[in-house]
Scaffold this motif. Structure first.
Motif, PDB file in Angstrom:
ATOM      1  N   SER A  16      42.120  33.504  16.207  1.00  0.00           N
ATOM      2  CA  SER A  16      40.902  34.313  16.058  1.00  0.00           C
ATOM      3  C   SER A  16      39.762  33.739  16.888  1.00  0.00           C
ATOM      4  CB  SER A  16      40.487  34.387  14.592  1.00  0.00           C
ATOM      5  OG  SER A  16      41.480  35.023  13.829  1.00  0.00           O
ATOM      6  N   ALA A  17      39.604  32.434  16.829  1.00  0.00           N
ATOM      7  CA  ALA A  17      38.549  31.781  17.606  1.00  0.00           C
ATOM      8  C   ALA A  17      38.811  31.929  19.102  1.00  0.00           C
ATOM      9  CB  ALA A  17      38.448  30.306  17.230  1.00  0.00           C
ATOM     10  N   ALA A  20      37.892  35.371  20.163  1.00  0.00           N
ATOM     11  CA  ALA A  20      36.425  35.520  20.141  1.00  0.00           C
ATOM     12  C   ALA A  20      35.783  34.973  21.408  1.00  0.00           C
ATOM     13  CB  ALA A  20      35.849  34.829  18.912  1.00  0.00           C
ATOM     14  N   HIS A  21      36.383  33.944  22.000  1.00  0.00           N
ATOM     15  CA  HIS A  21      35.835  33.385  23.235  1.00  0.00           C
ATOM     16  C   HIS A  21      35.878  34.386  24.387  1.00  0.00           C
ATOM     17  CE1 HIS A  21      35.948  29.543  21.186  1.00  0.00           C
ATOM     18  NE2 HIS A  21      35.357  28.981  22.213  1.00  0.00           N
ATOM     19  N   VAL A  23      36.081  37.949  23.717  1.00  0.00           N
ATOM     20  CA  VAL A  23      35.439  39.181  23.255  1.00  0.00           C
ATOM     21  C   VAL A  23      33.912  39.033  23.246  1.00  0.00           C
ATOM     22  CG1 VAL A  23      35.189  40.745  21.278  1.00  0.00           C
ATOM     23  CG2 VAL A  23      37.443  39.892  21.912  1.00  0.00           C
ATOM     24  N   ALA A  24      33.422  37.881  22.834  1.00  0.00           N
ATOM     25  CA  ALA A  24      31.977  37.631  22.752  1.00  0.00           C
ATOM     26  C   ALA A  24      31.656  36.266  23.347  1.00  0.00           C
ATOM     27  CB  ALA A  24      31.525  37.704  21.295  1.00  0.00           C
ATOM     28  N   GLN A  27      27.966  33.858  23.105  1.00  0.00           N
ATOM     29  CA  GLN A  27      27.609  32.948  22.007  1.00  0.00           C
ATOM     30  C   GLN A  27      28.200  31.560  22.219  1.00  0.00           C
ATOM     31  OE1 GLN A  27      29.095  34.651  18.375  1.00  0.00           O
ATOM     32  NE2 GLN A  27      31.215  34.275  18.882  1.00  0.00           N
ATOM     33  N   THR A  44      33.898  28.140  28.375  1.00  0.00           N
ATOM     34  CA  THR A  44      34.173  29.060  27.272  1.00  0.00           C
ATOM     35  C   THR A  44      35.576  29.635  27.397  1.00  0.00           C
ATOM     36  OG1 THR A  44      31.848  29.628  26.950  1.00  0.00           O
ATOM     37  CG2 THR A  44      33.468  31.254  26.222  1.00  0.00           C
ATOM     38  N   GLY A  48      38.815  28.907  25.004  1.00  0.00           N
ATOM     39  CA  GLY A  48      39.507  30.039  24.394  1.00  0.00           C
ATOM     40  C   GLY A  48      41.005  29.990  24.661  1.00  0.00           C
TER      41      GLY A  48
END
Length: 130
Positions: A16-17, A20-21, A23-24, A27, A44, A48
């Motif tokens: 999941s993390a 997320a790296h 997808v978004a 941040q 980043t 990911g």
């Protein structure tokens, strides 16, 4: 909880993390220490990919032990980003600061979780895991 179940749950968190790296990413870009060479986006993306690889390794029994150790090291390695985030967010709202500061001690249980996930399941005489 059995180490195998723990490893699957940790693999889910890592996957999941990792997603997320991608997808978004902004941040995550913002917490990359500027002292690192290259662009924050490259770090980043690299982290990911690392999280996705670690997730796959945790999910496979043949690579679980080594991946669990690598995951524990990964959690220790990203700690400077969490420190940077806490420092950068020191003037934000109370709730934002609480999130940033909570990440710091969270690394310890994450490291311990990864270590547990890499241990061997032990079967009792009655066939249940312990």
């Amino acid at each position: 909880m059995s180490p195998a179940r723990s490893a699957f749950l940790l693999a889910g968190l890592m996957a999941s993390a990792g997603v997320a790296h991608f997808v978004a990413p902004r941040q995550f870009d913002s917490i990359v220490p500027r002292s690192l060479p290259g662009s924050p986006r490259a770090w980043t993306k690299a982290s990911g990919v690392a999280e996705l690889v670690l997730a796959a390794g945790l999910a496979l029994p043949a690579t679980r032990r080594a991946s669990a150790r690598a995951t524990a090291l990964f959690f220790a390695g990203v700690f400077p980003a969490n420190v940077k985030m806490a420092y950068d967010w020191r003037h934000r709202s109370t709730s934002a600061r609480a999130v940033a500061y909570a990440r710091l001690p969270l690394q310890v249980p994450l490291i311990l979780w990864a270590r547990h996930a890499g241990t061997q399941d032990v079967r009792r005489a009655d066939g249940a895991d312990r």
